[in-house]
Scaffold this active site. Structure first.
Site, short mmCIF file in Angstrom:
data_model
loop_
_atom_site.label_atom_id
_atom_site.label_comp_id
_atom_site.label_asym_id
_atom_site.label_seq_id
_atom_site.Cartn_x
_atom_site.Cartn_y
_atom_site.Cartn_z
N ILE A 36 1.43 -1.55 -0.30
CA ILE A 36 0.22 -0.40 -0.48
C ILE A 36 1.21 1.15 0.31
O ILE A 36 0.33 2.56 -0.82
CB ILE A 36 -0.90 0.33 1.44
N GLN A 104 9.12 -5.75 12.20
CA GLN A 104 7.92 -5.96 11.51
C GLN A 104 6.87 -5.65 12.17
O GLN A 104 6.46 -5.12 12.85
CB GLN A 104 8.28 -7.54 11.43
N HIS A 110 5.49 -12.31 5.54
CA HIS A 110 5.36 -11.49 4.52
C HIS A 110 7.38 -11.49 3.95
O HIS A 110 8.15 -11.28 4.41
CB HIS A 110 5.01 -10.81 4.20
N HIS A 112 8.78 -8.56 0.78
CA HIS A 112 9.25 -7.54 0.18
C HIS A 112 9.62 -8.08 -0.99
O HIS A 112 11.14 -8.44 -0.70
CB HIS A 112 9.74 -6.48 1.15
P1 5GP Z 1 6.70 -4.62 7.46
O1 5GP Z 1 7.55 -3.90 7.96
O2 5GP Z 1 5.69 -5.63 8.78
O3 5GP Z 1 7.79 -5.80 6.78
O4 5GP Z 1 5.81 -4.79 6.29
C1 5GP Z 1 4.62 -4.18 6.03
C2 5GP Z 1 3.86 -4.28 4.82
O5 5GP Z 1 2.76 -3.94 4.94
C3 5GP Z 1 4.51 -2.06 4.56
O6 5GP Z 1 5.50 -2.24 3.51
C4 5GP Z 1 2.94 -1.58 4.73
O7 5GP Z 1 3.09 -0.35 3.95
C5 5GP Z 1 1.81 -2.55 4.36
N1 5GP Z 1 0.75 -2.25 4.71
C6 5GP Z 1 0.03 -2.76 6.20
N2 5GP Z 1 -0.75 -2.32 5.39
C7 5GP Z 1 -1.13 -2.81 4.28
C8 5GP Z 1 -2.75 -2.75 4.20
O8 5GP Z 1 -3.48 -2.26 4.40
N3 5GP Z 1 -2.66 -3.16 2.56
C9 5GP Z 1 -1.47 -3.47 1.62
N4 5GP Z 1 -1.51 -3.82 0.58
N5 5GP Z 1 -0.03 -3.29 2.49
C10 5GP Z 1 -0.31 -3.08 3.54
#
Ligand code: 5GP
Length: 127
Positions: A36, A104, A110, A112
């Site tokens: 997003i 995280q 997940h 990326h």
């Molecule tokens: P993390 O920091 O957990 O590795 O990354 C989480 C990712 O999820 C972030 O890059 C953030 O932009 C994405 N994200 C968070 N909420 C949403 C959402 O509701 N939809 C989508 N498509 N991505 C999300």
């Protein structure tokens, strides 16, 4: 201690269809969708449909079928986006943040996939 999975996390809600997403690819075990808040021209998140918290959780407890499926989806997305450096395509980066030190944000495993521009060094040197 068993891994504790919070089924109210955002990606669990996406998997249940409670929150919309821009799906890039979906299989029996895996969903891939656009981040997003993209950090690069291509920023795809690949998640298993199973309830796994981190990369280590997934690697240790997912079935062979889930792991193979997830890995193949990553390859197919890279190929679809022309990100195959060994085949003349552009480069990319995969990242999986885990836990507090890994920053995280969403506690559902997940990966990326980032690409579409030069990405710079992964981390700054410590100190
Ligand atoms: P993390 O920091 O957990 O590795 O990354 C989480 C990712 O999820 C972030 O890059 C953030 O932009 C994405 N994200 C968070 N909420 C949403 C959402 O509701 N939809 C989508 N498509 N991505 C999300």
């Amino acid at each position: 201690m068993p891994y504790a999975y919070d089924d109210q996390n955002i990606f669990a809600k996406i998997l249940r269809g409670e929150i919309p997403n821009k799906t890039v690819m979906e299989t029996d075990h895996t969903l891939a969708f656009e981040d997003i808040q993209p950090q690069a021209p291509h920023h795809v998140l690949v998640i298993p449909k199973g309830a796994y918290v981190t990369a280590d959780h997934f690697a240790l407890e997912a079935s062979d079928a889930e792991i193979v499926d997830f890995t193949r989806v990553v390859g197919q997305i890279c190929r679809a986006l022309g990100m195959q450096p060994g085949e003349g395509g552009v480069g990319y980066r995969t990242i999986s943040n885990a836990g507090e030190d890994g920053v995280q944000e969403v506690p559902h495993y997940h990966l990326h996939i980032l690409g579409g521009r030069p990405l710079g060094r992964m981390l700054q040197p410590a100190g």
